[in-house]
Enzyme design. Structure first.
Site, mmCIF file in Angstrom:
data_model
loop_
_atom_site.group_PDB
_atom_site.id
_atom_site.type_symbol
_atom_site.label_atom_id
_atom_site.label_comp_id
_atom_site.label_asym_id
_atom_site.label_seq_id
_atom_site.Cartn_x
_atom_site.Cartn_y
_atom_site.Cartn_z
ATOM 1 N N TYR A 102 0.895 -1.273 0.023
ATOM 2 C CA TYR A 102 0.098 0.257 -0.277
ATOM 3 C C TYR A 102 1.277 1.103 0.523
ATOM 4 O O TYR A 102 1.769 0.949 0.851
ATOM 5 C CB TYR A 102 -0.767 0.147 1.344
ATOM 6 C CG TYR A 102 -1.705 -0.881 1.638
ATOM 7 C CD1 TYR A 102 -2.295 -1.933 0.040
ATOM 8 C CD2 TYR A 102 -2.262 -1.144 2.393
ATOM 9 C CE1 TYR A 102 -3.070 -2.850 0.936
ATOM 10 C CE2 TYR A 102 -2.742 -2.438 2.825
ATOM 11 C CZ TYR A 102 -3.567 -3.301 1.618
ATOM 12 O OH TYR A 102 -3.995 -4.397 2.418
ATOM 13 N N CYS A 105 1.474 2.707 3.106
ATOM 14 C CA CYS A 105 1.240 1.839 4.903
ATOM 15 C C CYS A 105 2.802 2.226 5.067
ATOM 16 O O CYS A 105 4.312 1.903 4.634
ATOM 17 C CB CYS A 105 1.653 0.421 4.291
ATOM 18 S SG CYS A 105 2.067 -0.848 5.151
ATOM 19 N N PHE A 107 5.040 0.074 6.536
ATOM 20 C CA PHE A 107 5.670 -1.231 7.213
ATOM 21 C C PHE A 107 6.505 -1.026 5.771
ATOM 22 O O PHE A 107 7.484 -1.522 4.843
ATOM 23 C CB PHE A 107 4.180 -2.280 7.446
ATOM 24 C CG PHE A 107 4.681 -2.573 8.981
ATOM 25 C CD1 PHE A 107 4.796 -2.245 9.785
ATOM 26 C CD2 PHE A 107 3.383 -1.735 8.970
ATOM 27 C CE1 PHE A 107 5.010 -2.258 11.566
ATOM 28 C CE2 PHE A 107 2.559 -1.689 10.804
ATOM 29 C CZ PHE A 107 3.346 -1.660 11.732
ATOM 30 N N CYS A 108 5.988 -0.910 5.018
ATOM 31 C CA CYS A 108 6.442 -0.991 3.779
ATOM 32 C C CYS A 108 7.128 0.152 3.156
ATOM 33 O O CYS A 108 7.804 -0.409 2.290
ATOM 34 C CB CYS A 108 4.586 -0.694 2.396
ATOM 35 S SG CYS A 108 3.814 -1.892 2.675
#
Length: 324
Positions: A102, A105, A107-108
């Site tokens: 995403y 996101c 974490f991404c």
């Protein structure tokens, strides 16, 4: 293919200096086809043929304060030959790296900050958070998912750890206890103060979902539903997250986290010293999606984190993301 710079104004979807006389080896890697300008007034190409004196990837060097050299930063061309002969041969040269993500996101974005810093070229597949058809093939239904030459990697911390070991096989663990401590702080604290700030009110929630109009696999109707429905839903979800993590004042919590990080630097340029370490990259990656949202603007205006963030932007450089 061309490279695109940085990360656009975006939101989070919750799913789960070397001087001119010194040449300093940087930890980043440069893709063989890339061309970067040097500080000695000419273009030196990192050999675009199948192999080069550095192996499949050539190490880049710290950006010169007098220029933007990404592959070499030297006082004279004769210095290049000496340094090249001393360079270690690097074995990590993936042919195909694909990140399922995403766009907003955190974490991404941790993974992207790592890939960008090390100049590991990667493609991106934007996952539709409503249907997730792009990752239907995987038993793992969260993002990020990183495919490296056909091998699936999941969980941002695990992905970065495995990639770091492949790039630095001589180092089996993180550099220090301090680094590991702050890596944990990112996942266990910093990420949790973001949502209550990004979705603090309906206006800011809408701002954070604007990226959906230009990212992802959405029809016009899906975009409208995702933007307004998502903003409304996340506004209420953020209130629950605020309560869950004992956050009384959203901005105060964000400013406190930013100041905590600045204090951890102890007057160093980066937590890693002269160069960023994995904790620097993790904090930068998590904060990058909100930098140009109202919450990120307020954070920089009301804390001391801005100078470190600017140094990180310089150190990470251009995005290694490639598009056809």
């Amino acid at each position: 293919m061309r490279r695109i710079n940085g990360v656009r104004v975006l939101s989070r979807i919750v799913s789960g200096e070397a001087n001119t006389a010194t040449v300093t080896a940087d930890r980043r890697l440069l893709h063989p086809s890339a061309v970067h300008r040097t500080s000695i007034g000419s273009d030196i190409r990192c050999f675009s043929q199948g192999k080069n004196p550095f192996g499949l990837y050539c190490p880049s060097f710290v950006r010169n304060v007098a220029g933007n050299g990404r592959c070499f930063s030297v006082a004279s061309s004769s210095s290049v030959h000496d340094v090249v002969n001393d360079l270690p041969r690097l074995s990590f040269a993936p042919k195909d790296v694909v990140l399922y993500q995403y766009e907003a996101c955190p974490f991404c974005n941790k993974v992207k900050a790592f890939l960008d810093y090390y100049n590991v070229p990667y493609k991106v597949v934007e996952v539709n958070p409503i249907f997730k058809k792009e990752i239907k093939w995987s038993e793992y239904k969260k993002v990020p998912i990183l495919m490296v030459d056909g091998v699936q990697m999941v969980d941002s911390t695990d992905i970065i750890d495995k990639l770091y070991k492949r790039i630095h096989p001589e180092n089996s663990t993180s550099d220090s206890e301090e680094e590991r401590k702050w890596l944990g702080w990112v996942d266990n604290h910093l990420v949790h103060v973001l949502s209550p700030n990004i979705y603090r009110n309906y206006k800011e929630a809408l701002e954070s979902f604007n990226y959906i109009t230009t990212h992802g696999n959405f029809s016009f109707t899906q975009r409208i539903i995702a933007k307004y429905g998502g903003a409304t839903a996340m506004y209420f979800v953020s209130k629950k997250l605020k309560e869950k993590h004992n956050i009384v004042d959203e901005r105060k919590a964000l400013y406190g986290a930013a100041e905590t990080w600045v204090e951890a630097l102890k007057d160093r340029q980066f937590l890693g010293g002269p160069n960023p370490n994995l904790a620097d990259l993790a904090v930068f990656g998590v904060l990058r999606p909100i930098r140009h949202l109202q919450s990120g603007i307020d954070m920089v205006e009301n804390t001391r984190v801005g100078e470190w963030y600017s140094r990180m932007e310089d150190a990470v450089g251009e995005s290694a993301r490639i598009v056809s």
